[in-house]
Motif scaffolding. Structure first.
Motif, short mmCIF file in Angstrom:
data_model
loop_
_atom_site.label_atom_id
_atom_site.label_comp_id
_atom_site.label_asym_id
_atom_site.label_seq_id
_atom_site.Cartn_x
_atom_site.Cartn_y
_atom_site.Cartn_z
N SER A 104 -1.67 -3.29 7.92
CA SER A 104 -2.93 -2.73 8.49
C SER A 104 -3.21 -1.05 7.81
O SER A 104 -2.40 -0.71 7.07
CB SER A 104 -3.07 -2.64 10.06
N TYR A 105 -4.03 -0.60 8.09
CA TYR A 105 -4.37 0.88 7.49
C TYR A 105 -3.87 1.90 8.90
O TYR A 105 -3.97 3.22 8.78
CB TYR A 105 -5.92 1.83 7.67
N THR A 106 -3.09 1.22 9.94
CA THR A 106 -2.37 1.64 10.77
C THR A 106 -1.31 1.41 11.44
O THR A 106 -0.59 0.40 10.00
CB THR A 106 -3.49 1.95 12.27
N GLY B 77 -12.00 0.77 3.75
CA GLY B 77 -11.45 1.49 4.95
C GLY B 77 -12.60 0.83 5.78
O GLY B 77 -12.43 1.82 7.58
N ASN C 290 0.94 -0.97 0.13
CA ASN C 290 -0.01 -0.27 0.49
C ASN C 290 0.91 0.99 0.15
O ASN C 290 1.71 1.68 0.68
CB ASN C 290 -0.82 0.22 1.28
N ASP D 294 -10.31 -2.75 8.78
CA ASP D 294 -9.12 -3.00 8.63
C ASP D 294 -9.04 -4.42 7.90
O ASP D 294 -9.59 -5.03 8.27
CB ASP D 294 -8.05 -3.17 9.80
N PRO E 106 -6.89 3.57 2.51
CA PRO E 106 -8.41 3.10 1.96
C PRO E 106 -8.47 4.01 0.76
O PRO E 106 -8.19 5.45 1.27
CB PRO E 106 -8.84 3.03 3.32
N ARG F 240 -5.72 5.61 13.37
CA ARG F 240 -7.03 4.69 13.02
C ARG F 240 -7.14 3.70 13.66
O ARG F 240 -6.26 2.89 14.44
CB ARG F 240 -6.71 4.38 11.41
N GLY G 156 -7.56 -0.05 14.56
CA GLY G 156 -6.62 -1.73 13.55
C GLY G 156 -6.69 -2.92 13.81
O GLY G 156 -6.49 -2.54 15.01
#
Length: 715
Positions: A598-600, A534, A376, A537, A381, A624, A626
């Motif tokens: 993860s998005y965090t 998003g 990513n 997660d 997201p 965020r 996660g």
């Protein structure tokens, strides 16, 4: 005809009996199950132990009745009829004279393969979830539906440890690590058997490829067998109480799998204490006397080796004793008594009793928990793009593996449907099948974000010829080329992989995002959209290693290891499979075992290690909520050059959801087995003297904290 097939459920019967002063004959029969009156048939007394009930019943059976219990006897699928998709996988009709009920069986490692059912994500997606709770949900969902399709036993889970990523049934198992496979297999079995359905964990003892599977000779040393391939079965028996253990194909060290007394007798029964019964995979039985003396209890799909003529002949020729036949019947009856098959009415075949909403929810939860974010570069997201170009046929499909784990779904939500619904009316979502690369590039060029869907082809009967996306998928054309062309046209290109296992990703440096969604099940689109936007997660971590090159993968380039020479394969790599192979040989993978973003972000601190537990604090350092999946690895000392140890082995994991700034203290319990290796000379588990390295991190290649235990030199 199946007696009592359309009677009410047990709960309804209890209510009726409680309100009726004098039970009717039908109610009296229901109260005693299908077995009958204990006064006339003492083995029907539910107050007795399964062993005692079996001891009372067995002498009342004729020789022919005993033999009839040792094989599935209805190749037409029982009362559901014919070779239709609605038929049972196997049926044993029981012995009506003695109140022995029929036994109906279904395929089920990825859902019930009988008519339509909830199509759960492939088991490899469950493995990616690193979540025993999800495994319990998965097994419970399969068994609940199997029960309401009139089945007493479901064939699953598949816990064969992955040796080669070319294996056609990679999608059907739990990946390349025995600890992960064992700790997911146990809750799967418990969840299923809690629904009143027996399970059949498969395929004992070693089953690693489809090529030559019916006749393959596998040469495996005892240490490799004990440390890699047997632990999931051992846990299934000792920790989950699996009702049955299915034997597979091929020959292990010269002995056919379904007549291998060393595995089925000495290890499974004598050492592990297994008291259930052993059914064969279809057509796996090779020899009447060999199977009877080697540990096979029930032959599937019909009695080709276990029939009256051949078994009576074997007894007459003194190749098989009557005591051996009685022992097999005893194993089957005892298991049926243990799981209450005699003491209840037949499960009804009633689709209306299947909670489709619950199945739908389970399919979505498992898929969300297994979707793995491999790369990513800030593209995810999604932040409300005005336009999205979906490219590739898999955007309109829900890819799955084929064979005995193939499920026909009740409903399907495609990726296109899920993303379009989640994006809303303010976002333009277009679709291009990707057949023409120029057209696909043009479609991508005009969108804010391009999402390319690529898939492989996997299933029973055939291994993959290679690990590229094109292998086995000629109808989809050059998918690697398609991804490259789209990436050139749109800088915000995301690739969604719908694969059953590792594939090569030569375009990984050209795209901004890579999402492994596996074979996603019927809620594919809903789950994927929620992850891409998003709403949740991405919860997955790789249960398999993705190589950079074809020859980097285990067993590559050595035909004696795979696919074998003259239908014989030698497991000369020993315990160095999966990530152990990459670590031991200094090979950098594209994406390592345990990897998943993860998005965090997370930090690890406060590592405390003892011989009984390892503790670490995980903190969400991002903005965020996660999901973190801390993993514990142990590097063990080699007791000698003849027992090489991999640099690290998975010995624990956890899955925690944390809000921004939130911390959690995670404890990984340890036992002496966590530090043990199989000593071939002693034929026992031993703990070697020396220094043990304890490592905790986000993947097998991202270790954040480490400590030492044992006899370690200080520097």
């Amino acid at each position: 005809m199946r007696v009592g097939r359309w009677l009410p459920a047990a709960g309804a019967l209890a209510s009726v009996l409680a309100l009726t002063a004098v039970p009717t004959p039908a109610e009296a029969r229901a109260a005693t199950g299908r077995c009958g009156d204990p006064a006339r048939r003492p083995w029907c007394d539910k107050g007795l132990t399964p062993d005692r009930r079996t001891a009372l019943l067995l002498p009342r059976m004729t020789a022919d009745e005993k033999i009839a219990m040792l094989a599935s006897d209805d190749p037409f699928g029982g009362p559901l009829g014919g070779f239709s998709e609605d038929a049972h996988a196997d049926t044993n009709s029981g012995i009506e004279r003695l109140g022995i009920p029929p036994l109906y069986m279904a395929d089920g490692p990825a859902g019930v393969r009988q008519g339509k059912a909830t199509a759960l994500p492939a088991p490899i997606a469950l493995a990616a979830g690193f979540d025993p709770n999800a495994a319990r949900l998965y097994g419970g969902t399969v068994a609940w539906e199997a029960r309401h399709r009139a089945n007493d036993l479901v064939f699953g889970p598949t816990v064969d440890v992955l040796r080669t990523p070319r294996n056609g049934r990679t999608f059907e198992g739990f990946g390349e690590d025995p600890y992960l496979s064992a700790t997911l297999g146990v809750p799967w079995i418990k969840g299923a058997q809690a629904q009143g359905v027996m399970t059949s964990v498969k395929h004992m003892a070693v089953y690693t490829q489809e090529t030559d599977r019916l006749s393959l000779g596998m040469n495996v040393d005892q240490r490799t067998l004990r440390e890699i391939y047997l632990p999931p079965f051992e846990a299934a028996v000792k920790d989950a109480g699996a009702a049955t253990v299915m034997c597979g194909f091929g020959r292990l060290n010269g002995r056919w799998a379904c007549q291998d007394d060393a595995a089925l007798g000495k290890i499974l029964r004598s050492e592990w204490g297994f008291t259930g019964f052993v059914p064969s995979d279809h057509t796996a039985a090779q020899d009447t006397a060999g199977a009877a003396n080697g540990g096979l209890d029930m032959e599937l799909p019909i009695g080709m080796k276990y029939n009256a003529f051949l078994l009576k002949l074997a007894v007459a020729q003194k190749k098989v004793t009557q005591a051996t036949i009685d022992a097999h019947v005893r194993n089957i009856l005892r298991t049926m008594f243990r799981f209450g098959v005699f003491d209840r009415q037949a499960y009804p075949n009633d689709l209306t009793r299947i909670d489709r909403a619950a199945g739908q929810s389970a399919a979505r939860q498992v898929e969300e928990g297994g979707i793995t974010l491999l790369k990513n570069d800030g593209v995810l997201p999604l932040k409300g793009p005005a336009s999205i170009a979906l490219i590739g046929r898999a955007a309109q499909q829900s890819p799955s593996g084929f064979g005995s784990a193939k499920v026909v779904p009740f409903t399907t939500v495609s990726a296109q449907d899920g993303i379009t619904s989640r994006a809303g009316s303010g976002t333009k979502v277009t679709y291009n099948n990707g057949d023409d690369h120029r057209d696909a590039a043009d479609a991508a060029r005009g969108a804010d974000v391009a999402i390319v869907f690529a898939t492989d082809s996997q299933g029973e009967f055939f291994d993959k010829a290679c690990l590229t996306l094109e292998c086995g998928e000629p109808l989809r054309g050059d998918q690697d080329g398609l991804i490259s062309e789209v990436a050139k046209a749109n800088p915000n290109t995301i690739v969604v992989l719908n694969t059953g296992g590792p594939v090569l990703t030569p375009w990984a440096g050209q795209v901004k995002g890579i999402v492994e969604a596996w074979y996603p099940g019927q809620e594919a689109g809903t789950a994927l959209a929620r992850v891409l936007y998003g709403d949740v997660d991405p919860g997955g971590r790789l249960p398999v290693t993705f190589p950079v090159n074809e020859n980097d993968a285990p067993t590559s380039g050595n035909p004696a290891q795979y696919p074998g020479l003259n239908k014989n394969t030698t497991f000369s790599e020993g315990v160095m499979i999966g990530y152990r192979h990459y670590d031991a040989n200094g090979i950098a993978p594209r994406f390592p075992f345990g990897h998943g973003l993860s998005y965090t972000t997370f930090a690890y601190s406060g590592l405390v290690a003892t011989s009984k537990a390892v503790q670490v604090t995980v903190t969400n350092t991002g903005q965020r909520t996660g999901i973190a999946v801390p993993q514990l690895y142990i590097g063990m000392p080699s007791p000698g050059v003849e027992v090489p140890q991999p640099p690290k082995q998975l010995k624990g994991y956890a899955k925690v959801t944390l809000g921004p700034g939130q911390s959690a203290k995670v404890t990984f319990p340890l036992t002496p087995r966590s530090f043990s290796y199989w000593n071939q000379a002693a034929k026992a588990w031993k703990v070697a003297d020396g220094c043990y390295k304890v490592m905790v991190g986000a993947s097998s290649r991202q270790i954040s904290r480490s400590a030492a235990l044992g006899a370690c030199r200080r520097r």
